[in-house]
Write a protein that holds these residues in place. Sequence first.
Motif, mmCIF file in Angstrom:
data_model
loop_
_atom_site.group_PDB
_atom_site.id
_atom_site.type_symbol
_atom_site.label_atom_id
_atom_site.label_comp_id
_atom_site.label_asym_id
_atom_site.label_seq_id
_atom_site.Cartn_x
_atom_site.Cartn_y
_atom_site.Cartn_z
ATOM 1 N N ARG A 762 -10.423 25.019 -49.385
ATOM 2 C CA ARG A 762 -11.804 24.791 -48.966
ATOM 3 C C ARG A 762 -11.898 23.418 -48.324
ATOM 4 O O ARG A 762 -11.373 22.432 -48.844
ATOM 5 C CB ARG A 762 -12.768 24.893 -50.145
ATOM 6 N N GLY A 763 -12.545 23.356 -47.185
ATOM 7 C CA GLY A 763 -12.716 22.101 -46.456
ATOM 8 C C GLY A 763 -13.610 22.328 -45.257
ATOM 9 O O GLY A 763 -14.229 23.397 -45.100
ATOM 10 N N THR A 764 -13.691 21.342 -44.406
ATOM 11 C CA THR A 764 -14.571 21.458 -43.247
ATOM 12 C C THR A 764 -13.925 22.333 -42.179
ATOM 13 O O THR A 764 -12.705 22.440 -42.066
ATOM 14 C CB THR A 764 -14.877 20.082 -42.649
ATOM 15 N N ALA A 765 -14.785 22.940 -41.378
ATOM 16 C CA ALA A 765 -14.296 23.778 -40.279
ATOM 17 C C ALA A 765 -13.494 22.954 -39.283
ATOM 18 O O ALA A 765 -12.482 23.422 -38.749
ATOM 19 C CB ALA A 765 -15.480 24.458 -39.594
ATOM 20 N N ALA A 766 -13.927 21.704 -39.029
ATOM 21 C CA ALA A 766 -13.202 20.850 -38.097
ATOM 22 C C ALA A 766 -11.793 20.558 -38.598
ATOM 23 O O ALA A 766 -10.835 20.511 -37.812
ATOM 24 C CB ALA A 766 -13.975 19.546 -37.885
ATOM 25 N N ASP A 767 -11.648 20.353 -39.892
ATOM 26 C CA ASP A 767 -10.333 20.137 -40.491
ATOM 27 C C ASP A 767 -9.475 21.393 -40.357
ATOM 28 O O ASP A 767 -8.293 21.328 -39.987
ATOM 29 C CB ASP A 767 -10.516 19.759 -41.964
ATOM 30 N N LEU A 768 -10.053 22.553 -40.646
ATOM 31 C CA LEU A 768 -9.306 23.809 -40.582
ATOM 32 C C LEU A 768 -8.839 24.120 -39.158
ATOM 33 O O LEU A 768 -7.796 24.754 -38.972
ATOM 34 C CB LEU A 768 -10.165 24.956 -41.119
ATOM 35 N N ALA A 769 -9.568 23.671 -38.157
ATOM 36 C CA ALA A 769 -9.188 23.937 -36.763
ATOM 37 C C ALA A 769 -7.793 23.406 -36.448
ATOM 38 O O ALA A 769 -7.105 23.947 -35.569
ATOM 39 C CB ALA A 769 -10.216 23.318 -35.826
ATOM 40 N N ASN A 770 -7.353 22.368 -37.160
ATOM 41 C CA ASN A 770 -6.047 21.764 -36.899
ATOM 42 C C ASN A 770 -4.934 22.322 -37.787
ATOM 43 O O ASN A 770 -3.803 21.857 -37.716
ATOM 44 C CB ASN A 770 -6.132 20.246 -37.108
ATOM 45 N N ARG A 771 -5.239 23.327 -38.610
ATOM 46 C CA ARG A 771 -4.260 23.851 -39.564
ATOM 47 C C ARG A 771 -3.780 25.241 -39.143
ATOM 48 O O ARG A 771 -3.859 26.196 -39.907
ATOM 49 C CB ARG A 771 -4.871 23.915 -40.971
ATOM 50 N N LYS A 772 -3.275 25.360 -37.952
ATOM 51 C CA LYS A 772 -2.898 26.674 -37.431
ATOM 52 C C LYS A 772 -1.433 27.019 -37.669
ATOM 53 O O LYS A 772 -1.019 28.159 -37.426
ATOM 54 C CB LYS A 772 -3.211 26.763 -35.938
ATOM 55 N N HIS A 773 -0.631 26.076 -38.142
ATOM 56 C CA HIS A 773 0.788 26.361 -38.375
ATOM 57 C C HIS A 773 1.005 26.731 -39.844
ATOM 58 O O HIS A 773 0.576 26.021 -40.755
ATOM 59 C CB HIS A 773 1.649 25.155 -38.016
ATOM 60 N N LEU A 774 1.685 27.846 -40.049
ATOM 61 C CA LEU A 774 1.989 28.333 -41.397
ATOM 62 C C LEU A 774 3.454 28.751 -41.426
ATOM 63 O O LEU A 774 3.970 29.310 -40.460
ATOM 64 C CB LEU A 774 1.079 29.514 -41.744
ATOM 65 N N ALA A 775 4.123 28.489 -42.538
ATOM 66 C CA ALA A 775 5.533 28.831 -42.672
ATOM 67 C C ALA A 775 5.769 29.674 -43.910
ATOM 68 O O ALA A 775 5.131 29.469 -44.952
ATOM 69 C CB ALA A 775 6.389 27.570 -42.738
ATOM 70 N N ILE A 776 6.682 30.622 -43.786
ATOM 71 C CA ILE A 776 7.219 31.370 -44.919
ATOM 72 C C ILE A 776 8.686 30.978 -45.029
ATOM 73 O O ILE A 776 9.453 31.139 -44.082
ATOM 74 C CB ILE A 776 7.104 32.889 -44.720
ATOM 75 N N PHE A 777 9.076 30.451 -46.181
ATOM 76 C CA PHE A 777 10.459 30.006 -46.318
ATOM 77 C C PHE A 777 11.032 30.516 -47.638
ATOM 78 O O PHE A 777 10.303 30.743 -48.612
ATOM 79 C CB PHE A 777 10.569 28.480 -46.237
ATOM 80 N N PRO A 778 12.354 30.731 -47.685
ATOM 81 C CA PRO A 778 12.982 31.257 -48.893
ATOM 82 C C PRO A 778 13.319 30.160 -49.890
ATOM 83 O O PRO A 778 13.487 28.995 -49.532
ATOM 84 C CB PRO A 778 14.265 31.900 -48.349
ATOM 85 N N VAL A 779 13.437 30.568 -51.149
ATOM 86 C CA VAL A 779 13.961 29.699 -52.197
ATOM 87 C C VAL A 779 15.023 30.497 -52.954
ATOM 88 O O VAL A 779 15.170 31.694 -52.766
ATOM 89 C CB VAL A 779 12.867 29.202 -53.156
ATOM 90 N N THR A 780 15.742 29.837 -53.789
ATOM 91 C CA THR A 780 16.947 30.427 -54.361
ATOM 92 C C THR A 780 16.642 31.570 -55.317
ATOM 93 O O THR A 780 15.524 31.749 -55.803
ATOM 94 C CB THR A 780 17.774 29.345 -55.081
ATOM 95 N N GLY A 781 17.661 32.365 -55.586
ATOM 96 C CA GLY A 781 17.609 33.481 -56.519
ATOM 97 C C GLY A 781 19.032 33.938 -56.782
ATOM 98 O O GLY A 781 19.988 33.364 -56.256
ATOM 99 N N TRP A 782 19.183 34.998 -57.562
ATOM 100 C CA TRP A 782 20.554 35.378 -57.933
ATOM 101 C C TRP A 782 21.313 35.991 -56.762
ATOM 102 O O TRP A 782 22.542 36.029 -56.785
ATOM 103 C CB TRP A 782 20.567 36.266 -59.161
ATOM 104 N N TRP A 783 20.649 36.483 -55.727
ATOM 105 C CA TRP A 783 21.361 36.902 -54.521
ATOM 106 C C TRP A 783 22.204 35.752 -53.962
ATOM 107 O O TRP A 783 23.299 35.965 -53.468
ATOM 108 C CB TRP A 783 20.382 37.370 -53.454
#
Length: 827
Positions: A762-783
């Motif tokens: 939750r935040g201002t719309a102006a702040d959210l306008a600059n948050r267009k990059h999103l990443a999905i990244f892996p973390v370790t597991g038994w594989w």
Amino acid sequence: MAEPKNRPHILLRGVAQTEPYSYPGGGGPGKESPSRDRVSHAKKLTALFQRAVVEAQASSAQQTKAWALPAKGGVHLEFLSEAGFGLALKSLESARQGIELVSVRESLSSGGDSQSPVTLATVFIPHGKLGSLEQKIRQYATEDTPKKGKPKHEKLFAPLADLRMATLRSFWTDDVSLLPRPGERIWWEVWLRSSDEDVLTIFRTTMDHLGVQVRAESLKFLDTRVLLAYGTLEQFSASVEIVDSIAELRRAKEVPSFFSEMAGRDLPPWVDDLVARTQSSSANSPRICIHDTGINAGHPLIRKALRLSDCHAVDPAWRVDDHNGHGTGMAGLALFGDLTQVLASNEDVRLNSRLESVKILPPPPRFNEPELYGNITEQAVYRVEVETPTVSRTHVLAVMATDGRERGKPSSWSAAVDQLAFGLDDEPERLWVLSAGNSEPSAWSSHPDHLDTEEIHDPGQAWNALTVGAFTQNWRIDEKDYRDWSPLARPGELSPSTSTSLVWDSKWPLKPDVVEEGGNAARSPSGIIDLPDSLGLLTTHHRPTERLLKPFGDTSAASALVARIASSVWSRYPNLWPETIRALVVHSAKWTDAMLERYGPLFNKRDYEHLVRRCGFGVPSLERALWSADHRLTLVAQESMQPFLRKENTATLKELHLYSLPWPVEQLRELGEMVVELRVTLSYFIEPNPSERGYQQRHLYSSHGFRFDVCGANEDLSDFKKRLNKAAREEEERSPGTGDSSGWIVGSDRRHKGSIHSDIWRGTAADLANRKHLAIFPVTGWWKERRQPERWRKQARYALVVSIQTPEVGVDLYTPVSAQVGITITT
């Protein structure tokens, strides 16, 4: 102001950019090993080791001679850490030499004014490889590492406080209070450290010599086999001295009888009217498969959605009819929802789903026989899929164990659900909806305080399932006999009958995932607790010639209602994956004002984690799960990536997905300081590794993990990537994450528990306008940790749901984004 128009969600295709992913080397600081005089400590360990080996070999020889059985191929030893220090578990085993870590558990040891955990590890060492461990002890005493000049194998031996012959207690991973008394025969859940058929055959033959009855069915995992055996403490104490393959012993599960039916009034004319205005679903509609006591397919409200050929039983001798009534009650709610509302309406009803039934509980007198319910659940799934293998299907299970011994730890049953959901080899992924299980009615008088210790029941801890708790909006008591009574729960609060995960170890998943209507209870002026019909839900009776309708409730009712939502979403969007349907259900959920008031004020992220462990992510909304709107934009992505890579002897992370989201930048900037909401939900299925040796390191139950992160308002793409690398390293070291938690209510350190992660910014719309990059990244597991089998080569799927919502209905975020993307989900 006009009502917002329903619009289909927007599907993102080809938006994710795949990039190589690695992180800086170097381990974290970890916990320092205890200070040792390594020469004297090595001398002590050598003496302990030699004594343990002699005792183990002598005991094994005595037992094998007494039972005229072949000699055991090695010894089981138990390693104990110094209090407050862990063991170097990876260093305790060697696949090349056949030295295997069998199980790991923790115990509390009193030290000074506090209690510190002691780690206990049971290890199997073949006879020909005993010298290798003794040699390592000598190297610890006399040799240094070439680079840092520290004692060789220091991390393995410095934390070690004791080393002894393994006994039956070393293999017992349940609470010690559940061990049987001497001479008492019980059903044991036996975990073998190999799934090979020849190992199973040898085990059965040996146990037969010992006079132990072994059930025919077994549950097979990647390198583990689970089965049930009936015998005494003395027989199993002998077995661990004779049998190489035993890894763990637990007490077998039993499921309870269902609640007795309450009285109610039948209303045949209302039912006839509803039948007349109900339109059947098509033959290829999504299925809701109810694993229960059977369903009466002849009920007038059910027969339009359930063919007799779609009714099955795990054992054909049980027949397919409903001997109890619980399954038919689930069916009515899964089809129609609460019939109280539907019967009172004049609108036509169009069924979106068809029903299937698998009877997994036998009728009396076999009702309380102990079963390996993971195996029963597997059989149920395969019976249904043989008949109709290609349809979309939501599996619903509200039969639960109630002993509460897991505390969030995986069991053979929950791991079987996880494995079925994941879909091994050529099997499909599957969507599971599980009841969280009901609290004890004897504790309801202290509602809602009792819910903090009423824990979710097995198999509700399954990572890949939608686990459903109960809340209630029912407060009005209509019966004259209850005129002076008052409801226990206020409207919008948790139902007295639900359960939570507040007492679980914090490393286990955040459960329940969502809550739905489960009814209420009432208190008399003198303090008596009862269940007036008016505080429950109305559903179908399994003996319609006697009664058409009956009251129903608790977490069983709630799970049936959530299955109805999931199947309705699948009916609207038939090309979505099970992972995506689960994500949309959770993503649609919101906490009620009563929940926020009851468990508030919410000052920090720990408070929000506790809110989720009580109430899940709230009450799901069919409308929000189905539709976007002008002011409520939902983006959906379904992707796969290969989490891991091996180069020679080194395993590492392989890649990440980077999204530059189609963002309504101009519209958000125009809104300026208006507070808006961004929500992200990431859903994926893990392949389970259900053995106690993996539980001490949370990564080792799951095959892999994914995380999401969103760039900060003042963070450019280059800085964002650097932060992701740092987050991966710290996740690997099991230290707190470094994600941007500013504005997120759950936060990056807490939302990652389990295999569905949802959080709200939750935040201002102006702040959210600059948050267009999103990443999905892996973390370790038994594989990643295991070279064989080569699971590290596999692709892993995930579903991503991102939404933006403004408080003003008149704002249009949907149109500019759909114009950029040009793709909506096909309906």
